[in-house]
Scaffold this motif. Structure first.
Motif, PDB file in Angstrom:
ATOM      1  N   GLN A  11      10.303   6.508   4.717  1.00  0.00           N
ATOM      2  CA  GLN A  11       9.762   7.514   5.644  1.00  0.00           C
ATOM      3  C   GLN A  11       9.250   6.914   6.964  1.00  0.00           C
ATOM      4  O   GLN A  11       8.773   7.648   7.826  1.00  0.00           O
ATOM      5  CB  GLN A  11       8.591   8.264   4.970  1.00  0.00           C
ATOM      6  CG  GLN A  11       8.941   8.924   3.642  1.00  0.00           C
ATOM      7  CD  GLN A  11       9.978  10.019   3.806  1.00  0.00           C
ATOM      8  OE1 GLN A  11       9.898  10.809   4.733  1.00  0.00           O
ATOM      9  NE2 GLN A  11      10.966  10.048   2.911  1.00  0.00           N
ATOM     10  N   GLY A  12       9.325   5.587   7.081  1.00  0.00           N
ATOM     11  CA  GLY A  12       8.870   4.949   8.324  1.00  0.00           C
ATOM     12  C   GLY A  12       7.368   4.886   8.466  1.00  0.00           C
ATOM     13  O   GLY A  12       6.850   4.745   9.580  1.00  0.00           O
ATOM     14  N   ARG A  13       6.638   4.997   7.355  1.00  0.00           N
ATOM     15  CA  ARG A  13       5.169   4.969   7.423  1.00  0.00           C
ATOM     16  C   ARG A  13       4.649   3.530   7.444  1.00  0.00           C
ATOM     17  O   ARG A  13       5.197   2.657   6.780  1.00  0.00           O
ATOM     18  CB  ARG A  13       4.566   5.701   6.219  1.00  0.00           C
ATOM     19  CG  ARG A  13       4.788   7.205   6.223  1.00  0.00           C
ATOM     20  CD  ARG A  13       4.351   7.837   4.927  1.00  0.00           C
ATOM     21  NE  ARG A  13       5.105   7.303   3.790  1.00  0.00           N
ATOM     22  CZ  ARG A  13       4.990   7.743   2.545  1.00  0.00           C
ATOM     23  NH1 ARG A  13       4.152   8.721   2.260  1.00  0.00           N
ATOM     24  NH2 ARG A  13       5.712   7.209   1.570  1.00  0.00           N
ATOM     25  N   VAL A  14       3.564   3.333   8.185  1.00  0.00           N
ATOM     26  CA  VAL A  14       2.915   2.019   8.252  1.00  0.00           C
ATOM     27  C   VAL A  14       2.060   1.823   7.003  1.00  0.00           C
ATOM     28  O   VAL A  14       1.248   2.684   6.652  1.00  0.00           O
ATOM     29  CB  VAL A  14       2.041   1.891   9.522  1.00  0.00           C
ATOM     30  CG1 VAL A  14       1.239   0.596   9.495  1.00  0.00           C
ATOM     31  CG2 VAL A  14       2.909   1.959  10.774  1.00  0.00           C
ATOM     32  N   HIS A  15       2.242   0.711   6.314  1.00  0.00           N
ATOM     33  CA  HIS A  15       1.449   0.371   5.133  1.00  0.00           C
ATOM     34  C   HIS A  15       0.505  -0.784   5.466  1.00  0.00           C
ATOM     35  O   HIS A  15       0.777  -1.588   6.346  1.00  0.00           O
ATOM     36  CB  HIS A  15       2.357  -0.053   3.975  1.00  0.00           C
ATOM     37  CG  HIS A  15       3.110   1.085   3.355  1.00  0.00           C
ATOM     38  ND1 HIS A  15       3.172   1.297   1.995  1.00  0.00           N
ATOM     39  CD2 HIS A  15       3.843   2.085   3.913  1.00  0.00           C
ATOM     40  CE1 HIS A  15       3.910   2.364   1.744  1.00  0.00           C
ATOM     41  NE2 HIS A  15       4.335   2.848   2.900  1.00  0.00           N
ATOM     42  N   THR A  16      -0.593  -0.858   4.739  1.00  0.00           N
ATOM     43  CA  THR A  16      -1.522  -1.981   4.872  1.00  0.00           C
ATOM     44  C   THR A  16      -1.497  -2.791   3.581  1.00  0.00           C
ATOM     45  O   THR A  16      -1.698  -2.238   2.492  1.00  0.00           O
ATOM     46  CB  THR A  16      -2.959  -1.495   5.147  1.00  0.00           C
ATOM     47  OG1 THR A  16      -2.971  -0.762   6.383  1.00  0.00           O
ATOM     48  CG2 THR A  16      -3.926  -2.660   5.256  1.00  0.00           C
ATOM     49  N   SER A  17      -1.224  -4.070   3.690  1.00  0.00           N
ATOM     50  CA  SER A  17      -1.211  -4.973   2.534  1.00  0.00           C
ATOM     51  C   SER A  17      -2.033  -6.209   2.868  1.00  0.00           C
ATOM     52  O   SER A  17      -2.308  -6.486   4.045  1.00  0.00           O
ATOM     53  CB  SER A  17       0.221  -5.386   2.181  1.00  0.00           C
ATOM     54  OG  SER A  17       1.038  -4.255   1.991  1.00  0.00           O
ATOM     55  N   THR A  18      -2.404  -6.950   1.849  1.00  0.00           N
ATOM     56  CA  THR A  18      -3.196  -8.164   2.091  1.00  0.00           C
ATOM     57  C   THR A  18      -2.651  -9.343   1.289  1.00  0.00           C
ATOM     58  O   THR A  18      -2.078  -9.175   0.215  1.00  0.00           O
ATOM     59  CB  THR A  18      -4.683  -7.977   1.725  1.00  0.00           C
ATOM     60  OG1 THR A  18      -4.783  -7.566   0.363  1.00  0.00           O
ATOM     61  CG2 THR A  18      -5.356  -6.959   2.613  1.00  0.00           C
ATOM     62  N   ALA A  19      -2.860 -10.517   1.856  1.00  0.00           N
ATOM     63  CA  ALA A  19      -2.614 -11.777   1.152  1.00  0.00           C
ATOM     64  C   ALA A  19      -3.856 -12.635   1.365  1.00  0.00           C
ATOM     65  O   ALA A  19      -4.506 -12.557   2.415  1.00  0.00           O
ATOM     66  CB  ALA A  19      -1.375 -12.474   1.698  1.00  0.00           C
ATOM     67  N   THR A  20      -4.199 -13.435   0.366  1.00  0.00           N
ATOM     68  CA  THR A  20      -5.400 -14.266   0.504  1.00  0.00           C
ATOM     69  C   THR A  20      -5.002 -15.720   0.708  1.00  0.00           C
ATOM     70  O   THR A  20      -4.014 -16.202   0.173  1.00  0.00           O
ATOM     71  CB  THR A  20      -6.307 -14.156  -0.735  1.00  0.00           C
ATOM     72  OG1 THR A  20      -5.589 -14.592  -1.899  1.00  0.00           O
ATOM     73  CG2 THR A  20      -6.772 -12.726  -0.944  1.00  0.00           C
ATOM     74  N   VAL A  21      -5.812 -16.394   1.514  1.00  0.00           N
ATOM     75  CA  VAL A  21      -5.585 -17.807   1.825  1.00  0.00           C
ATOM     76  C   VAL A  21      -6.833 -18.589   1.440  1.00  0.00           C
ATOM     77  O   VAL A  21      -7.954 -18.169   1.729  1.00  0.00           O
ATOM     78  CB  VAL A  21      -5.284 -18.001   3.330  1.00  0.00           C
ATOM     79  CG1 VAL A  21      -5.149 -19.488   3.671  1.00  0.00           C
ATOM     80  CG2 VAL A  21      -4.008 -17.256   3.728  1.00  0.00           C
TER      81      VAL A  21
END
Length: 351
Positions: free
Chosen positions: A189-199
């Motif tokens: 659908q072309g929606r912006v998602h928010t994801s995270t990665a930890t460092v």
């Protein structure tokens, strides 16, 4: 300040004399120790030599003021020299700030995909690529210790060592949660998602920092998993170490040799335990911990990478750049220099 510089100069000269003694020259370990100690003083020593030369030139210029033919030249020279002196004094203030004893060390970095499923793992892979490209620009070397590939790409977890000059001094600010905002390749659908990665960035532990008691470690040999190459999976070469007192578990499977995997796993475990020891010390030194840029904890949100706006924001210092595309290609200098400047400013305020 001048008293401290005089003391540093005296110590630097004493080490130089010590290094010339035959009994020291023949003792490699002692020579290395003295060279390391002198290297920590060299910036302050050189700055003080430069300061003394400027003071001598100011004295000479002041003497020329009484000569009418040289008066105008002397005034110009004094103006220039006093500006140089003030600039140098500001630099010396920073040089004399308390040094982080770990700044010169290599680091072990662990990146994990966190919230966001496959997209988080893909972003973890993007961060690994970003740090790899930055390391290449710095002429550093990368050695992967453990990797667990994500089903759709990237990594659910990857651990690697970065080796080179003063690696920790630049990468120590990278620990925390990195957040990405973009349209995933799986999004229809072309929606912006928010994801995270930890460092997590840890200074490499040396024998003098933390001596690992192997009687407290359980060693398990297992068959490698994941995409480590066809030959890797055919032998029992992967090594898992469990530190019984703390429950810390580390894993290494990137080498075909069980011995090499064990060496890497021991290095990771030693570094993790050293990192744990440092964090405990920081809790005891509450004021020092509060003055730091961020806590260094994996859970702290430190940076957002916004792809639609080509923007990177570091939330700890309110720094924003509209060059995300370049940052992801390893152009981290602007962000890291801003973090170092803020760190130095806070330390100067404390002093």
């Amino acid at each position: 300040m001048i008293e401290r510089l005089e003391s540093i100069e005296q110590k630097y000269n004493e080490i130089t004399e010590e290094l010339m003694k035959p009994e020291v020259i023949s003792d490699i370990k002692r020579t290395l120790e003295l060279n390391k100690e002198q290297a920590e003083l060299v910036d302050a020593y050189n700055a003080y030599q430069k300061y003394k030369r400027i003071i001598e030139d100011i004295t000479s210029a002041n003497e020329m003021l009484s000569d009418k033919e040289l008066e105008e030249f002397a005034k110009e020279e004094l103006k220039k020299l006093n500006e140089q002196k003030e600039q140098l004094l500001s630099e010396i203030e920073i040089i004399l700030l308390p040094k982080d004893p770990n700044d010169g060390k290599n680091v072990i970095i662990e990146i994990r995909g966190a919230a966001g499923g496959d997209e988080a793992n893909i972003f973890a892979g993007d961060l690994f690529r970003m740090y790899s490209k930055y390391a290449l620009k710095q002429d550093w070397k990368i050695d992967v210790y453990n990797e667990e590939e994500g089903a759709s790409g990237g990594y659910s977890q990857i651990e690697f060592m970065v080796k080179g000059d003063n690696v920790y001094s630049k990468l120590k600010y990278e620990s925390g949660a990195h957040r990405v905002q973009r349209v995933p390749t799986t999004e229809t659908q072309g929606r912006v998602h928010t994801s995270t990665a930890t460092v997590l960035v840890m200074p490499e532990a040396e024998e003098v920092d933390f001596k690992l008691d192997m009687s407290e470690v359980r060693v398990d040999i297992t068959r490698s998993s994941g995409c480590g190459g066809q030959g890797v999976n055919t032998t029992d070469s992967a090594v898992r170490l469990t530190h019984i007192p703390t429950g810390i578990i580390v894993y290494s499977q990137t080498e075909r040799s069980q011995i090499k995997n064990k060496e890497k796993a021991i290095k990771i475990l030693q570094t993790r335990l050293y990192d744990l020891k440092m964090k405990e010390q920081e809790k005891e030194q509450g004021a020092e911990r509060r003055s730091k840029i961020g806590t260094g904890d994996r859970s702290e949100k430190i940076r957002t990478y916004n792809y639609p706006q080509n923007r990177v924001t570091d939330h700890r210092i309110g720094f924003t750049t509209k060059q995300l595309d370049r940052v992801m290609e390893g152009d981290l200098d602007e962000i890291i220099e801003a973090l170092i400047m803020e760190d130095q400013t806070r330390k100067l305020k404390e002093q």
